[in-house]
Motif scaffolding. Structure first.
Motif, PDB file in Angstrom:
ATOM      1  N   VAL A 146       0.854  -1.179   0.000  1.00 19.70           N
ATOM      2  CA  VAL A 146       0.000   0.000   0.000  1.00 19.70           C
ATOM      3  C   VAL A 146       0.895   1.236   0.000  1.00 19.70           C
ATOM      4  N   ARG A 147       0.574   2.154  -0.891  1.00 17.32           N
ATOM      5  CA  ARG A 147       1.293   3.419  -0.947  1.00 17.32           C
ATOM      6  C   ARG A 147       0.248   4.522  -0.873  1.00 17.32           C
ATOM      7  N   ALA A 148       0.401   5.430   0.091  1.00 14.82           N
ATOM      8  CA  ALA A 148      -0.596   6.472   0.302  1.00 14.82           C
ATOM      9  C   ALA A 148       0.072   7.750   0.789  1.00 14.82           C
ATOM     10  N   LYS A 149      -0.639   8.856   0.605  1.00 16.45           N
ATOM     11  CA  LYS A 149      -0.143  10.137   1.091  1.00 16.45           C
ATOM     12  C   LYS A 149      -0.086  10.136   2.615  1.00 16.45           C
ATOM     13  N   ALA A 150       0.970  10.728   3.142  1.00 21.44           N
ATOM     14  CA  ALA A 150       1.047  10.943   4.587  1.00 21.44           C
ATOM     15  C   ALA A 150       0.138  12.129   4.913  1.00 21.44           C
ATOM     16  N   LYS A 151      -0.803  11.900   5.797  1.00 21.05           N
ATOM     17  CA  LYS A 151      -1.733  12.946   6.221  1.00 21.05           C
ATOM     18  C   LYS A 151      -1.808  12.906   7.739  1.00 21.05           C
ATOM     19  N   PRO A 152      -2.155  14.031   8.373  1.00 15.88           N
ATOM     20  CA  PRO A 152      -2.228  14.041   9.842  1.00 15.88           C
ATOM     21  C   PRO A 152      -3.153  12.967  10.404  1.00 15.88           C
ATOM     22  N   GLU A 153      -4.248  12.676   9.681  1.00 21.03           N
ATOM     23  CA  GLU A 153      -5.200  11.676  10.189  1.00 21.03           C
ATOM     24  C   GLU A 153      -4.724  10.234   9.977  1.00 21.03           C
TER      25      GLU A 153
END
Length: 109
Positions: free
Chosen positions: A60-67
């Motif tokens: 899985v590759r995803a944007k780093a977000k605060p949530e």
């Protein structure tokens, strides 16, 4: 966009579209943000997971977000494993979060 790649040495008995519905809820993203790919894998090293015929490797590759805290990602990984287990698969999962400013996308023309 979370990109979820499922690597398997056998054809899956469940479609990417079927998994997509539940994975949207698990990863808390809308349909147009999640991409699920099933990738046939003809050969792989033994060190990435189980050699069982029903073993799959999920990247899985995803944007780093605060949530997307470590706890949220860990829970999503557990729930993704449970989903694949419901279809008879044992999943090893790897998640990589990346800095959003580094993303580029060019659609097919």
């Amino acid at each position: 966009m979370p990109l979820l790649k499922i690597f398997s040495q056998k054809a899956l008995t469940v479609s990417a579209n079927t998994l997509h519905q539940r994975l949207m809820t698990i990863w808390k993203v809308p349909a147009d943000v999640l991409k699920v790919l099933v990738v046939p894998t003809f050969d792989a090293s033994d060190d990435i997971g189980d050699t069982d015929d029903n073993a799959v490797y999920i990247d899985v590759r995803a944007k780093a977000k605060p949530e997307r805290t470590q706890e949220v990602v860990d829970e999503a990984m557990v729930n993704t494993q449970k989903l694949l287990n419901e279809h008879g698969y044992k999943a090893t999962i790897r998640v990589e979060l990346y800095e959003p400013s580094l993303q580029s996308l060019r659609n097919a023309s």
